[in-house]
Design an enzyme around this catalytic site. Structure first.
Site, PDB file in Angstrom:
ATOM      1  N   ASP A 299      37.169  15.316  66.922  1.00 53.14           N
ATOM      2  CA  ASP A 299      36.823  13.907  66.808  1.00 53.14           C
ATOM      3  C   ASP A 299      35.574  13.653  67.655  1.00 53.14           C
ATOM      4  O   ASP A 299      35.420  14.208  68.753  1.00 53.14           O
ATOM      5  CB  ASP A 299      37.988  13.047  67.312  1.00 53.14           C
ATOM      6  CG  ASP A 299      37.738  11.556  67.105  1.00 53.14           C
ATOM      7  OD1 ASP A 299      38.058  11.066  66.016  1.00 53.14           O
ATOM      8  OD2 ASP A 299      37.217  10.911  68.037  1.00 53.14           O
TER       9      ASP A 299
ATOM     10  N   ASN B  59      28.191   3.711  66.834  1.00 52.81           N
ATOM     11  CA  ASN B  59      27.989   2.998  65.563  1.00 52.81           C
ATOM     12  C   ASN B  59      27.634   1.539  65.801  1.00 52.81           C
ATOM     13  O   ASN B  59      26.719   0.987  65.179  1.00 52.81           O
ATOM     14  CB  ASN B  59      29.258   3.094  64.719  1.00 52.81           C
ATOM     15  CG  ASN B  59      29.032   3.828  63.417  1.00 52.81           C
ATOM     16  OD1 ASN B  59      27.926   4.210  63.086  1.00 52.81           O
ATOM     17  ND2 ASN B  59      30.099   4.027  62.673  1.00 52.81           N
TER      18      ASN B  59
ATOM     19  N   ASP C 289      25.834   7.963  60.625  1.00 53.95           N
ATOM     20  CA  ASP C 289      25.878   8.950  59.537  1.00 53.95           C
ATOM     21  C   ASP C 289      25.113  10.211  59.914  1.00 53.95           C
ATOM     22  O   ASP C 289      25.529  11.329  59.571  1.00 53.95           O
ATOM     23  CB  ASP C 289      25.284   8.349  58.261  1.00 53.95           C
ATOM     24  CG  ASP C 289      26.208   7.327  57.612  1.00 53.95           C
ATOM     25  OD1 ASP C 289      27.373   7.229  58.026  1.00 53.95           O
ATOM     26  OD2 ASP C 289      25.750   6.619  56.698  1.00 53.95           O
TER      27      ASP C 289
ATOM     28  N   GLU D 269      35.168   9.773  61.645  1.00 59.62           N
ATOM     29  CA  GLU D 269      34.528  10.724  62.549  1.00 59.62           C
ATOM     30  C   GLU D 269      35.446  11.898  62.882  1.00 59.62           C
ATOM     31  O   GLU D 269      35.187  12.656  63.827  1.00 59.62           O
ATOM     32  CB  GLU D 269      34.093  10.024  63.845  1.00 59.62           C
ATOM     33  CG  GLU D 269      35.221   9.549  64.743  1.00 59.62           C
ATOM     34  CD  GLU D 269      35.721   8.149  64.411  1.00 59.62           C
ATOM     35  OE1 GLU D 269      36.277   7.499  65.305  1.00 59.62           O
ATOM     36  OE2 GLU D 269      35.557   7.717  63.250  1.00 59.62           O
TER      37      GLU D 269
END
Length: 435
Positions: free
Chosen positions: A304, A312, A321, A347
């Site tokens: 993760d 983000n 991204d 993620e």
């Protein structure tokens, strides 16, 4: 094919036509399941029974939902039910389960067969990649519809080798429509890649009444070569005389089947190119089955991106991204060719490590962690990964293994992130002291 259409082939009686259609269906690569309008099974051919492990007696009177299980995609089933209530036709794919509990991927079409007044009398389900077909209880219309809807190319010649019938699958594979080949010989497909010895062997088998199967290089109408698995079977009349030959061709070059491209798209994540969660679940099921059969273990990594939500929110989704794609690239670079890298969601990623013990899995995980920690993302700076590692156990289930590796991942998060934690003692294998 319209169910009201005559079954007679050119120059043949209805009885001979039905004989040829029945023989064609019996050697098809597809399987056939027939249900009544109430969706209860009234017929399943041997190929279907071989695929599912259920006997005909097990299936008769049952609803096909008996094949569904935990990985069966409910949205596909809902779409199928809606389609059958409206148009009566459906095509799709999902996971079904054999009688022994093992999952398999099935792609199928369902088409209605209507009576003279337009009412639905049967539903036909045609499924791919099955090598035998037998439909003792089907009517001539069912056989005709099954053959015409088959993905494999099927054509029938008389004893002199003149083509009398070709289905739609034949046109898809070769480029020639039935009208273009009826009355001609199969030599229209000849590529020149086989010598006279090959054809002598072919005709020796056929003249003795034996089926012939081989990989044959044919030539498409457009000129390119098509590598086909081809089966040619003699058909005899009641006197034992060969009257016709049935040929089934299966394109092995993957050039003309658009659905294979769609299958690839459906199994891979569009952003990273890794396997998506649905495909990953299938791979995990297969790995567990193989491990149990070979009495060998494998390992699973779950990783993760640390503090990804903050990245983000601060730098925007395009930057997020970019980071996700970077993780995917690192996973592919640091794992073996036999490993399966999966974007599990958001993620979160999973790596399936077949035939891999725990020490080797920990080494791979640490290489992934270190490679990510050495990366730099402009204003976002240094981004790290937390990784959990678990090894499969005897009689493991997908849920049990995923729960264990998830526990290791969250242990890595609790211990400060940017580290690898294994199932042995939930202590970090290695960590970056700067974090």
């Amino acid at each position: 094919m319209n169910p009201d259409t005559s079954l007679s082939l050119p120059g043949l009686s209805s009885e001979d036509s039905l004989l040829l259609l029945r023989a064609s269906a019996e050697i098809s690569f597809n399987s056939i399941l027939v249900t009544g309008p109430d969706r209860r099974i009234i017929y399943a051919n041997p190929a279907f029974c071989n695929m599912t492990g259920y006997s005909l007696n097990d299936l008769l009177g049952q609803n096909p939902k008996m094949l569904q299980g935990p990985l069966t995609e409910q949205s596909v089933i809902d779409r199928m039910n809606a389609a059958l209530k409206t148009s009566g036709s459906f095509n799709g794919s999902t996971i079904n389960y054999r009688k022994n509990g093992r999952p398999y991927l099935v792609e199928w079409t369902i088409s209605p067969v209507r009576g003279d007044s337009g009412e639905v009398r049967y539903f036909i389900s045609i499924q791919k990649d099955i090598t035998q077909l037998h439909a003792e209880q089907s009517t001539g219309n069912l056989f005709a519809k099954a053959i015409d809807a088959a993905y494999d190319g099927i054509f029938i010649t008389n004893a002199d080798g003149v083509i009398e019938f070709a289905n739609q699958g034949f046109e898809i594979i070769t480029g020639y429509s039935p009208n273009e080949v009826v009355g001609k010989k199969p030599s229209v497909l000849k590529s020149g890649k086989h010598d006279i010895t090959f054809y002598k062997g072919l005709w020796r088998h056929l003249s003795e009444g034996l089926p012939f199967r081989a990989m044959i290089v044919n030539r498409h109408k457009n000129g390119h070569e098509i590598h086909c698995q081809q089966t040619i079977t003699p058909v005899k009349n009641a006197d034992g005389r060969i009257t016709h030959f049935i040929s089934i061709i299966k394109d092995m070059t993957d050039r003309v089947f658009e659905e294979l491209k769609l299958r690839e798209q459906a199994s891979h994540d569009s952003l990273t190119g890794l396997l998506n969660r649905r495909a990953g679940e299938i791979e995990l099921d297969v790995a567990l089955i193989q491990a149990q059969e070979s009495e060998a273990s494998f390992c699973l990594l779950m990783t993760d991106i640390d503090d990804f939500k903050a990245v983000n929110d601060t730098y925007g989704h395009p930057r997020g991204d970019q980071i996700i794609k970077a993780v995917a690239d690192i996973l592919m670079d640091q794992t073996r060719k036999t490993d399966k890298c999966i974007r599990w969601g958001g993620e979160e990623f999973i790596v399936l490590l077949p035939f891999c013990d725990l020490p080797k899995a920990m080494e791979i995980a640490e290489n992934v962690r270190a490679a990510m920690a050495d990366s730099h993302f402009d204003e976002a700076g240094r981004i790290t990964l937390s990784i959990g590692v678990a090894e499969s156990q005897v009689n493991d289930t997908p849920a049990g293994l995923l729960e264990r590796v998830d526990q290791q991942l969250y242990s890595a998060k609790r211990q400060g992130k940017n580290r690898v934690v294994t199932q042995q003692d939930c202590t970090p294998l290695k960590q970056n002291d700067d974090v």
